[in-house]
Design an enzyme around this catalytic site. Structure first.
Site, PDB file in Angstrom:
ATOM      1  N   SER A   2       0.849  -1.187   0.000  1.00  0.00           N
ATOM      2  CA  SER A   2       0.000   0.000   0.000  1.00  0.00           C
ATOM      3  C   SER A   2       0.886   1.238   0.000  1.00  0.00           C
ATOM      4  O   SER A   2       2.122   1.149   0.034  1.00  0.00           O
ATOM      5  CB  SER A   2      -0.904   0.008   1.233  1.00  0.00           C
ATOM      6  OG  SER A   2      -0.135   0.138   2.421  1.00  0.00           O
ATOM      7  N   LYS A   3       0.237   2.397  -0.003  1.00  0.00           N
ATOM      8  CA  LYS A   3       0.977   3.660  -0.067  1.00  0.00           C
ATOM      9  C   LYS A   3       1.890   3.861   1.132  1.00  0.00           C
ATOM     10  O   LYS A   3       2.878   4.586   1.036  1.00  0.00           O
ATOM     11  CB  LYS A   3      -0.002   4.831  -0.176  1.00  0.00           C
ATOM     12  CG  LYS A   3      -0.719   4.899  -1.522  1.00  0.00           C
ATOM     13  CD  LYS A   3      -1.629   6.113  -1.596  1.00  0.00           C
ATOM     14  CE  LYS A   3      -2.331   6.192  -2.946  1.00  0.00           C
ATOM     15  NZ  LYS A   3      -3.233   7.362  -3.033  1.00  0.00           N
ATOM     16  N   ARG A   4       1.571   3.213   2.248  1.00  0.00           N
ATOM     17  CA  ARG A   4       2.445   3.404   3.417  1.00  0.00           C
ATOM     18  C   ARG A   4       3.807   2.747   3.223  1.00  0.00           C
ATOM     19  O   ARG A   4       4.741   3.023   3.976  1.00  0.00           O
ATOM     20  CB  ARG A   4       1.762   2.871   4.669  1.00  0.00           C
ATOM     21  CG  ARG A   4       1.628   1.361   4.764  1.00  0.00           C
ATOM     22  CD  ARG A   4       0.849   0.986   6.022  1.00  0.00           C
ATOM     23  NE  ARG A   4       0.707  -0.441   6.199  1.00  0.00           N
ATOM     24  CZ  ARG A   4       1.606  -1.217   6.779  1.00  0.00           C
ATOM     25  NH1 ARG A   4       2.731  -0.691   7.240  1.00  0.00           N
ATOM     26  NH2 ARG A   4       1.403  -2.517   6.914  1.00  0.00           N
ATOM     27  N   HIS A   5       3.919   1.876   2.213  1.00  0.00           N
ATOM     28  CA  HIS A   5       5.213   1.268   1.902  1.00  0.00           C
ATOM     29  C   HIS A   5       6.018   2.124   0.917  1.00  0.00           C
ATOM     30  O   HIS A   5       7.122   1.754   0.543  1.00  0.00           O
ATOM     31  CB  HIS A   5       5.012  -0.125   1.298  1.00  0.00           C
ATOM     32  CG  HIS A   5       4.427  -1.126   2.254  1.00  0.00           C
ATOM     33  ND1 HIS A   5       3.119  -1.536   2.177  1.00  0.00           N
ATOM     34  CD2 HIS A   5       4.961  -1.767   3.323  1.00  0.00           C
ATOM     35  CE1 HIS A   5       2.877  -2.401   3.145  1.00  0.00           C
ATOM     36  NE2 HIS A   5       3.968  -2.558   3.851  1.00  0.00           N
ATOM     37  N   GLY A   6       5.444   3.244   0.504  1.00  0.00           N
ATOM     38  CA  GLY A   6       6.111   4.090  -0.473  1.00  0.00           C
ATOM     39  C   GLY A   6       5.302   4.115  -1.761  1.00  0.00           C
ATOM     40  O   GLY A   6       4.099   3.851  -1.770  1.00  0.00           O
TER      41      GLY A   6
END
Length: 485
Positions: free
Chosen positions: A240-244
């Protein structure tokens, strides 16, 4: 049998890494078996589908080199065909009109929630006729799913997966406004496109049973399914976006090459022994579904960076110069013929230390920066001493008359100068590097001197000797002024 596969994105956003991996696996499977790879845009959700998203998906696929063998099919243009398929199902008794109200459906969901079971339509209109229909209510059309027995999906990745038909409810095929649902459109389009293998993420595995029954009801052969594992982040959670960054376009903007991204995507859930660096030709020759694992793959940015560094070194210098030029222009450097020539001539040394095109552009700035150079953080300390600046002035006088301006001649002259000054070469090399590049790290200093050329080298040495680039302030202090400890 001629193999035909498809990639079918929904244009509601960017091309996700997971979607790009699915497209790549389909493309490679088709190429490996001499089949065809098709592209279908599933744009029936008119409220969420946008032209910008379609363009972004096409652009991402083009950048990756994943080209369709035929013009793309737009699902929204085929609604009439989907509706015609529903009429056939109604005539054959495989579908029925459902007049359940919104309130009734909400009550079914609430009852299921209270019992702690999945929400399912109760089939209340399954055997009721139009005569019982409430006045003025437009019906949805539902599939008459089998209520007993089992549906078996023999998946080429997941193996044999068995579904109890009692758990499969009567899914909606046409909404009350006449628009087709995803489940119907996918099956009808796969039939009409002649799709033989459906390769997609394993989050669609539960759909396979319902779609299998729908294929059969329409009198079509069921394609072979292959549900590939999802992609997780390095921490094991769903990517997801929290991984970049999670979009292909973002990685392009970050300076990754398409061949590196393809190589990284290929290794997400597929392997060929211990091979890490896999060319496009090898990928086509080696790829097949029997080497796709069932476990979720983990996206590793460090691995992608390492792959990108490898492919940067493999790219011809002239191509890299062309890719770096717009990045430098975005930084405010307009490359003239001289600047472009320096970038290309110096690319051999520049690309050895770069992991992305952005880093490569950053490393190349000193070749195109106008005099006097702006010194990088702390680099000016190497030129702050007046004795060092006088030494560089003498060095300029030592090399000005060199007959040959090649690396061997430059190295011989500079080392001879250091010996004559009674200095270790390092005492000369680092101030020289800062004077010529503005920083303490660069390609080989003699390569830098060769690429810059005699006049530019002598000019930059003069700037350093005169302290012109020491006017750059660091931490609020003028480096040309005396410093207190």
């Amino acid at each position: 049998m001629s193999i035909i596969v498809r990639f079918a994105p929904s244009p509601t956003g960017f091309l996700h890494i997971g979607g790009a991996r699915t497209a790549l696996f389909n493309w490679l499977f088709a190429r490996h078996h001499g089949g065809r790879y098709l592209l279908r845009v599933e744009d029936t959700d008119r409220q969420r589908s946008t032209k910008e998203a379609v363009a972004a998906i096409f652009d991402g696929l083009d950048w990756l080199g994943i080209e369709s063998d035929e013009p793309p099919v737009f699902q929204a243009e085929r609604i009439g065909r989907h509706q015609e398929a529903v009429r056939r199902l109604l005539d054959a008794g495989h579908a029925y009109r459902c007049y359940a109200s919104v309130e009734e459906l909400e009550a079914m969901r609430a009852a299921a929630k209270a019992k702690g079971v999945p929400a399912r339509y109760d089939g209340s209109w399954r055997d009721r006729g139009v005569a019982e229909a409430p006045e003025g209510v437009a019906p949805a059309v539902r599939f008459r799913a089998p209520q007993s027995g089992r549906t078996v999906v023999r998946d080429l990745v997941q193996g044999e997966v068995v579904f109890d038909n009692g758990q499969l409810d009567d899914m909606v095929l046409l909404r009350a406004d006449g628009t087709p649902t995803y489940m119907l459109s996918v099956v009808v389009d796969d039939i009409d496109m002649g799709i033989t293998h459906v390769i997609r993420g394993d989050d669609h595995l539960n759909n396979a049973a319902r779609q299998t029954n729908l294929f059969k009801a329409l009198g079509a052969e069921v394609p072979r399914f292959a549900h590939i594992p999802l992609i997780h982040g390095a921490d094991g959670a769903k990517l997801s976006k929290r991984h970049g960054a999670v979009s292909v376009s973002a990685y392009r903007e970050m300076g990754f090459l398409p061949e590196a991204m393809r190589n990284a995507l290929l290794r997400l859930g597929w392997a060929h022994g211990d091979d890490e660096i896999i060319s496009a030709e090898q990928a086509v020759a080696w790829f097949d579904l029997d080497a796709v694992g069932r476990s979720a793959a983990r996206f590793d940015l460090d691995r992608l960076l390492a792959l990108n560094a490898h492919y940067i070194k493999e790219r011809p210098d002239a191509e890299l110069a062309g890719l770096v030029a717009p990045l430098l222009k975005a930084k405010g450097f307009d490359l003239d013929a001289t600047g472009r020539g320096r970038i290309e001539a110096g690319m051999g040394g520049l690309k050895q230390r770069a992991r992305t095109l952005v880093e490569l552009a950053d490393n190349a700035v000193f070749y195109v920066e106008r005099r006097p150079l702006t010194l990088k953080d702390k680099a000016g300390r190497h030129l702050a001493d007046d004795a060092v600046r006088r030494m560089l002035e003498r060095l300029a006088g030592h090399i000005v008359g060199l007959g040959s301006w090649d690396e061997a001649a430059l190295e011989s002259a500079c080392r001879a100068f250091a010996g004559g000054e009674g200095l270790g070469f390092g005492k000369v090399a680092q101030p020289l590097r800062v004077a010529l590049t503005g920083g303490t790290v660069s390609p080989g200093i003699f390569e830098v001197m060769r690429v810059l050329g005699r006049d530019e080298v002598l000019g930059r040495l003069e700037d350093a000797a005169q302290g012109r680039n020491l006017a750059e302030r660091q931490g609020g202090r003028n480096l040309a002024a005396p410093q207190e400890d």
